[in-house]
Design a protein around this motif. Sequence first.
Motif, PDB file in Angstrom:
ATOM      1  N   PHE A 157       0.848  -1.179   0.000  1.00 20.66           N
ATOM      2  CA  PHE A 157       0.000   0.000   0.000  1.00 20.66           C
ATOM      3  C   PHE A 157       0.891   1.238   0.000  1.00 20.66           C
ATOM      4  CE2 PHE A 157      -2.622  -3.347   1.681  1.00 20.66           C
ATOM      5  CZ  PHE A 157      -3.906  -3.072   1.228  1.00 20.66           C
ATOM      6  N   THR A 158       0.485   2.243  -0.748  1.00 14.97           N
ATOM      7  CA  THR A 158       1.254   3.494  -0.812  1.00 14.97           C
ATOM      8  C   THR A 158       0.317   4.656  -0.467  1.00 14.97           C
ATOM      9  OG1 THR A 158       0.874   3.516  -3.206  1.00 14.97           O
ATOM     10  CG2 THR A 158       3.000   2.703  -2.450  1.00 14.97           C
ATOM     11  N   PRO A 159       0.043   4.829   0.816  1.00 13.53           N
ATOM     12  CA  PRO A 159      -0.869   5.900   1.238  1.00 13.53           C
ATOM     13  C   PRO A 159      -0.221   7.271   1.126  1.00 13.53           C
ATOM     14  CG  PRO A 159       0.069   4.817   3.147  1.00 13.53           C
ATOM     15  CD  PRO A 159       0.557   4.055   1.956  1.00 13.53           C
ATOM     16  N   THR A 160      -1.055   8.304   1.222  1.00 11.84           N
ATOM     17  CA  THR A 160      -0.576   9.672   1.272  1.00 11.84           C
ATOM     18  C   THR A 160      -1.362  10.412   2.337  1.00 11.84           C
ATOM     19  OG1 THR A 160      -0.445  11.772   0.054  1.00 11.84           O
ATOM     20  CG2 THR A 160      -2.138  10.229  -0.649  1.00 11.84           C
ATOM     21  N   ALA A 161      -0.658  11.198   3.140  1.00 10.93           N
ATOM     22  CA  ALA A 161      -1.304  11.910   4.243  1.00 10.93           C
ATOM     23  C   ALA A 161      -2.340  12.906   3.750  1.00 10.93           C
ATOM     24  CB  ALA A 161      -0.252  12.625   5.084  1.00 10.93           C
ATOM     25  N   ALA A 162      -2.164  13.402   2.530  1.00 12.04           N
ATOM     26  CA  ALA A 162      -3.091  14.392   1.982  1.00 12.04           C
ATOM     27  C   ALA A 162      -4.446  13.787   1.640  1.00 12.04           C
ATOM     28  CB  ALA A 162      -2.489  15.039   0.740  1.00 12.04           C
ATOM     29  N   LEU A 163      -4.507  12.461   1.467  1.00 18.26           N
ATOM     30  CA  LEU A 163      -5.744  11.782   1.078  1.00 18.26           C
ATOM     31  C   LEU A 163      -5.981  10.597   2.020  1.00 18.26           C
ATOM     32  CD1 LEU A 163      -5.093  11.876  -2.760  1.00 18.26           C
ATOM     33  CD2 LEU A 163      -6.808  13.223  -1.537  1.00 18.26           C
ATOM     34  N   PRO A 164      -6.441  10.871   3.232  1.00 17.03           N
ATOM     35  CA  PRO A 164      -6.565   9.815   4.250  1.00 17.03           C
ATOM     36  C   PRO A 164      -7.639   8.780   3.970  1.00 17.03           C
ATOM     37  CG  PRO A 164      -7.555  11.862   5.045  1.00 17.03           C
ATOM     38  CD  PRO A 164      -6.853  12.195   3.754  1.00 17.03           C
ATOM     39  N   GLN A 165      -8.481   8.986   2.960  1.00 13.28           N
ATOM     40  CA  GLN A 165      -9.547   8.039   2.647  1.00 13.28           C
ATOM     41  C   GLN A 165      -9.091   6.975   1.651  1.00 13.28           C
ATOM     42  OE1 GLN A 165     -13.271  10.227   1.727  1.00 13.28           O
ATOM     43  NE2 GLN A 165     -12.210  11.989   2.536  1.00 13.28           N
ATOM     44  N   GLN A 166      -7.816   6.997   1.282  1.00 17.70           N
ATOM     45  CA  GLN A 166      -7.290   6.049   0.309  1.00 17.70           C
ATOM     46  C   GLN A 166      -6.328   5.068   0.989  1.00 17.70           C
ATOM     47  OE1 GLN A 166      -5.661   8.173  -3.071  1.00 17.70           O
ATOM     48  NE2 GLN A 166      -7.450   9.504  -3.257  1.00 17.70           N
ATOM     49  N   ALA A 167      -6.070   3.932   0.291  1.00 12.98           N
ATOM     50  CA  ALA A 167      -5.116   2.927   0.770  1.00 12.98           C
ATOM     51  C   ALA A 167      -5.460   2.424   2.172  1.00 12.98           C
ATOM     52  CB  ALA A 167      -3.689   3.485   0.723  1.00 12.98           C
ATOM     53  N   LEU A 168      -6.732   2.127   2.393  1.00 13.37           N
ATOM     54  CA  LEU A 168      -7.186   1.661   3.701  1.00 13.37           C
ATOM     55  C   LEU A 168      -7.634   0.201   3.692  1.00 13.37           C
ATOM     56  CD1 LEU A 168      -9.369   4.746   4.761  1.00 13.37           C
ATOM     57  CD2 LEU A 168      -7.027   4.213   5.472  1.00 13.37           C
ATOM     58  N   SER A 169      -7.780  -0.390   2.499  1.00 16.82           N
ATOM     59  CA  SER A 169      -8.412  -1.706   2.431  1.00 16.82           C
ATOM     60  C   SER A 169      -8.098  -2.372   1.100  1.00 16.82           C
ATOM     61  CB  SER A 169      -9.930  -1.551   2.576  1.00 16.82           C
ATOM     62  OG  SER A 169     -10.437  -0.749   1.521  1.00 16.82           O
ATOM     63  N   PHE A 170      -8.650  -3.560   0.908  1.00 13.71           N
ATOM     64  CA  PHE A 170      -8.501  -4.259  -0.382  1.00 13.71           C
ATOM     65  C   PHE A 170      -9.744  -5.096  -0.651  1.00 13.71           C
ATOM     66  CE2 PHE A 170      -6.945  -7.233   2.777  1.00 13.71           C
ATOM     67  CZ  PHE A 170      -7.399  -8.466   2.347  1.00 13.71           C
ATOM     68  N   PHE A 171      -9.997  -5.311  -1.934  1.00 10.88           N
ATOM     69  CA  PHE A 171     -11.045  -6.234  -2.376  1.00 10.88           C
ATOM     70  C   PHE A 171     -10.396  -7.223  -3.329  1.00 10.88           C
ATOM     71  CE2 PHE A 171     -13.908  -7.553  -5.813  1.00 10.88           C
ATOM     72  CZ  PHE A 171     -14.867  -8.246  -5.085  1.00 10.88           C
ATOM     73  N   GLY A 172     -10.753  -8.493  -3.192  1.00 13.50           N
ATOM     74  CA  GLY A 172     -10.170  -9.477  -4.085  1.00 13.50           C
ATOM     75  C   GLY A 172     -11.000 -10.732  -4.217  1.00 13.50           C
TER      76      GLY A 172
END
Length: 312
Positions: A157-172
Amino acid sequence: MKLSLNLLFLLLCGLACAGCEEEDIIQKKKTYDYQSEVAQLVADSSGIVSEVFTDTAFTVVPGVEQIEMHFLDMRGYTTRLFIQRIDLNTPGLSLEVGTPYDLPSYGSSQTVAEMARYADKPGHRVVGGVNGDFYDISNFVPRGPLHKNGEIIKDRFTPTAALPQQALSFFGILNDGKPHIGYTREYENYKSRLTEATGGGVLLMKDSRVVDNSQFPQIDPRIAIGYTAENIIYFVVVDGRKFHYSNGMSYEYLSKLFRSLDVHSALNLDGGGSSTMMIYNALGGVWQMRNQSSDGKARAVSNAWLVISDQP
């Protein structure tokens, strides 16, 4: 005395009329002819629908139903909702990750329809889809992991502090064909068992319970995906940012929507201006975007989720 009788008469007439109006409203709700059981469940059980204007439903291929609703939500805003219901118990139906040019790589972009065109072939027909994970708009690197056809293309995962709603989970899709949604902390335990996977944003439902996302109250165009214990997949797109057409949806409302469909787990995918729901129109021989993105056209994205049929 005459004045009092007149007032009494008017009052009784008013109460009678009010009763008639209430009865008319109840009668309208009873007699609305829903085209889809899914639309009726959303309208009657989610608690987010004030009034349904229209709903339509049709079968794309056996096992894939397209449902579209126009309604007034409880905030008083018009909303356009698009749902693909995919029954993974149907022989020959599956989900897979779409990537630009159908290559096992990332870092480039195509629209969902273009990805479908490259992946489509006899016995492997792309009949529906939505765009997938969030991505870095500067280089199209997805925020989460990426698995395709059993190959791990990206495992972090490559999160970014500016977008806290991203890179929180996965679907597979697991190697037994069942769907799975989990938090980032669960990924390592499932990584070797995921044949298809992308990252995701906030969880909306987990283990049949609504997830509290009150820290994210924003209302935007949305894409989400969820599944039931019976392996029914729901792709959901809500258009927004056009006041007279559709005004988006909050995570709270999305969670209530999925709860009304008896979903086990659900998460938010990439949305906003890139929100895309696509089906294959067999009559026209084209991949057709069903919703209207706030961009006014389909946007090139990093990856997608595609519905595959083994029809020739």
